[in-house]
Design a protein around this motif. Sequence first.
Motif, short mmCIF file in Angstrom:
data_model
loop_
_atom_site.label_atom_id
_atom_site.label_comp_id
_atom_site.label_asym_id
_atom_site.label_seq_id
_atom_site.Cartn_x
_atom_site.Cartn_y
_atom_site.Cartn_z
N SER B 71 -11.93 -22.24 135.97
CA SER B 71 -11.94 -22.09 134.51
C SER B 71 -11.01 -23.07 133.80
N VAL B 72 -10.29 -23.89 134.54
CA VAL B 72 -9.31 -24.79 133.90
C VAL B 72 -10.03 -25.90 133.13
N GLN B 73 -9.62 -26.12 131.90
CA GLN B 73 -10.32 -27.07 131.04
C GLN B 73 -9.44 -28.17 130.46
N THR B 74 -8.16 -27.89 130.26
CA THR B 74 -7.33 -28.86 129.51
C THR B 74 -6.72 -29.93 130.41
N VAL B 75 -6.69 -29.70 131.72
CA VAL B 75 -6.20 -30.74 132.64
C VAL B 75 -7.21 -30.91 133.77
N LYS B 76 -7.22 -32.11 134.36
CA LYS B 76 -8.16 -32.36 135.45
C LYS B 76 -7.44 -33.05 136.61
N VAL B 77 -8.07 -33.06 137.76
CA VAL B 77 -7.48 -33.68 138.94
C VAL B 77 -7.12 -35.13 138.63
N GLY B 78 -5.89 -35.50 138.98
CA GLY B 78 -5.42 -36.86 138.74
C GLY B 78 -4.55 -37.01 137.50
N ASP B 79 -4.59 -36.02 136.60
CA ASP B 79 -3.76 -36.10 135.39
C ASP B 79 -2.27 -36.06 135.73
N PHE B 80 -1.50 -36.83 134.98
CA PHE B 80 -0.04 -36.70 135.04
C PHE B 80 0.33 -35.59 134.05
N VAL B 81 1.09 -34.61 134.52
CA VAL B 81 1.37 -33.44 133.67
C VAL B 81 2.85 -33.11 133.61
N LEU B 136 0.37 -26.49 131.25
CA LEU B 136 0.56 -27.93 131.50
C LEU B 136 0.19 -28.79 130.29
N VAL B 137 0.94 -29.87 130.11
CA VAL B 137 0.60 -30.85 129.09
C VAL B 137 0.38 -32.18 129.79
N ALA B 138 -0.82 -32.73 129.68
CA ALA B 138 -1.14 -34.00 130.32
C ALA B 138 -0.77 -35.16 129.39
N THR B 139 -0.29 -36.23 129.97
CA THR B 139 -0.07 -37.44 129.16
C THR B 139 -1.41 -38.15 129.01
N PRO B 140 -1.56 -38.95 127.96
CA PRO B 140 -2.86 -39.59 127.72
C PRO B 140 -3.25 -40.56 128.84
N SER B 141 -2.26 -41.12 129.54
CA SER B 141 -2.57 -42.02 130.66
C SER B 141 -1.43 -41.91 131.67
N ILE B 302 6.45 -29.44 122.86
CA ILE B 302 6.10 -30.67 123.59
C ILE B 302 5.12 -31.54 122.80
N ASP B 303 4.11 -30.92 122.19
CA ASP B 303 3.11 -31.72 121.46
C ASP B 303 3.76 -32.54 120.35
N ASP B 304 4.77 -31.96 119.73
CA ASP B 304 5.46 -32.65 118.63
C ASP B 304 6.35 -33.78 119.15
N ILE B 305 7.04 -33.53 120.27
CA ILE B 305 8.04 -34.50 120.74
C ILE B 305 7.43 -35.60 121.60
N LEU B 306 6.37 -35.28 122.35
CA LEU B 306 5.81 -36.22 123.32
C LEU B 306 5.54 -37.63 122.75
N PRO B 307 4.92 -37.75 121.57
CA PRO B 307 4.66 -39.10 121.06
C PRO B 307 5.93 -39.94 120.91
N ASP B 308 7.02 -39.31 120.47
CA ASP B 308 8.27 -40.05 120.30
C ASP B 308 8.85 -40.50 121.64
N VAL B 309 8.55 -39.76 122.70
CA VAL B 309 8.99 -40.16 124.04
C VAL B 309 8.10 -41.29 124.55
N LEU B 310 6.80 -41.15 124.35
CA LEU B 310 5.87 -42.17 124.84
C LEU B 310 6.10 -43.52 124.18
N ASN B 311 6.45 -43.48 122.89
CA ASN B 311 6.64 -44.77 122.21
C ASN B 311 8.10 -45.24 122.21
N GLY B 312 8.96 -44.50 122.88
CA GLY B 312 10.34 -44.96 123.05
C GLY B 312 11.25 -44.75 121.86
N THR B 313 10.80 -43.97 120.88
CA THR B 313 11.67 -43.65 119.74
C THR B 313 12.92 -42.91 120.20
N VAL B 314 12.75 -42.03 121.16
CA VAL B 314 13.90 -41.35 121.77
C VAL B 314 13.86 -41.61 123.28
#
Lengths: 348, 348
Positions: B71-81, B136-141, B302-314
């Motif tokens: 039933s898992v839908q938001t993450v898939k095999v191979g995702d970084f989480v 789990l929260v997957a990164t976009p890549s 996490i959803d709010d902070i993740l973009p700032d981590v991915l783009n190196g703001t923090v």
Amino acid sequence: MRATILHAARDIRLDDVSDPQLHDDGDAIVRVVASCVCGSDLWPYRGINEVNEPQRIGHEFVGIVEQVGASVQTVKVGDFVIAPFMFSDNTCALCVRGVHTSCVQGGFWGYADHKGHPVDGGQGEVVRVPVADGTLVATPSQPSQELIPHLLTLSDVFPTGHHAAVSAGVTAGSTVAVVGDGAVGLSAILAAKRLGAGKVIAMSRHKDRQRLATEFGADEVVAERGKEGAAAVREIFDGIGADYVLECVGTSDSMKQAIQSVRPGGRVGYVGVPHDVQLNIPAMFSRNVGIAGGVAPVRAYIDDILPDVLNGTVLPGKVFDLTVPLDQVAQAYQAMDERTAIKSMLTV
Amino acid sequence: MRATILHAARDIRLDDVSDPQLHDDGDAIVRVVASCVCGSDLWPYRGINEVNEPQRIGHEFVGIVEQVGASVQTVKVGDFVIAPFMFSDNTCALCVRGVHTSCVQGGFWGYADHKGHPVDGGQGEVVRVPVADGTLVATPSQPSQELIPHLLTLSDVFPTGHHAAVSAGVTAGSTVAVVGDGAVGLSAILAAKRLGAGKVIAMSRHKDRQRLATEFGADEVVAERGKEGAAAVREIFDGIGADYVLECVGTSDSMKQAIQSVRPGGRVGYVGVPHDVQLNIPAMFSRNVGIAGGVAPVRAYIDDILPDVLNGTVLPGKVFDLTVPLDQVAQAYQAMDERTAIKSMLTV
């Protein structure tokens, strides 16, 4: 003039005292039109707070300005004014942050001003008002007799209920439970509804107070107390509890009941003067329950609330179910002590 | 697979354990890429929290999804989480209110899930993740190696510091003091600055931590502790104290220091797991000091902070000043216990 003096536990009288005089350029002299008895006055009246010597009492009053010092600018002779339950300059670093109760020139009626001069209590005929520009709020015109009780609540009880709601963070549509069916608790119901709260539960087992709670907007009443009361509140709110609980008593039991009634992530706003309150911090931590509140900075709120009182949007003066002349002050206290009155008003 | 087991106080080892299996349609199996040691892990490690039997440990990890239930839908095999330090369904009445730590299907790594099945700790090679869609929260890549420490902080330490700031109510331009110079306290400085805080004071007497505090945006450092520390904070902030104080330790002394450092009407946000904390309620009441916080609902942030981590703001991963392979987990604990490391990262 005559002023109320608490001589000892349950010995309260209207005595002759010297007329107040202007001491400072910033003072005003106010002739009291109406004052009232606060739940917190009952602590020394009952002797729970020790009474070591005769003391002036009363901190809620409205009246007419009789004299002003040379520097007073915001009120003039003849103005009808509301006096918050503490005086404050409305300009210091803490007043500008809305914490008038921590004003550097502030203080309590019946004690002393910033310069050490004695200050009258509010349950008397005349009061010297320190830092009058900051303390007093004048109405735009002379109010009708009918408005006076409602205006008098702006001294303390209504904005204190409002402070519980603001401290908790009550927002439009939120769920609220109120612990305490005294005048402050009932005012907190009215205040929460005025802020747009969705469903509000009053916790009360007294018929007359339940009735007023409903008039003030309570959607449901829970008569149970303690654990059972909290369980009933949680049951009504999806099994999780209220977003905000307003604690308007100040005992360990009432605070426990409040914390057990609030949902995880919720807030307790508390304004009941705390007596031996202990908090279960680990339980609060695991459920993310916060508490905020304290002695209400009434002065910060009057400008916002006054228009709604003047135009009749809210009728907070309904908390007064006993009105007696000032010389019957002992009866006013006795009625509140015996809970035959919710709140007593004194007319001069 | 191998997993860290705390056998007794200061006896911590990487042992062979059975490989986790999917138990439920909503589970995922995650191969851990990196995990870390939390200040709260030191309580059982030091024997202050009793260790009655060997226990799995670790609650902060990132990894790659190896298997998912039907039933898992938001993450898939191979995702970084990223795995928050508690699992949660992200859909119940409490999750939707942002209190994922009180999720009705939630729980702690290393204990059991909602259905009673044991759950792996995070300091291991593989973890079965209950309610994987919510947890789990997957990164976009796939992230670069450099990003991994920063992403790992989203499991706990950075959003926990953020929770202190959010709970206190830190707003743009406000004044803040942070009690505690551990990884959480340092993260709270970064979080407060990210929220736009004006002047932030770090309270620290360790040179290396003072340096990181400054890198994270602290404007001033106060080395004094207790009453002297609080007096120094008040002095810096106009003699009245900080608008908000973030308490990131959890002892009675640190909470006292926090409450003495905050201005009247201010708020203390607390995230240090409280150990025997007592509050002086009358002092809080008279100064209108509120407290809020608790176990941080990391998933909510996490959803709010993740973009700032991915783009190196923090760059919150700077809290890791020791990185060792998982089989040196004992050294990772020892370094934090002896305060030679701020925070230890474990690579698998």
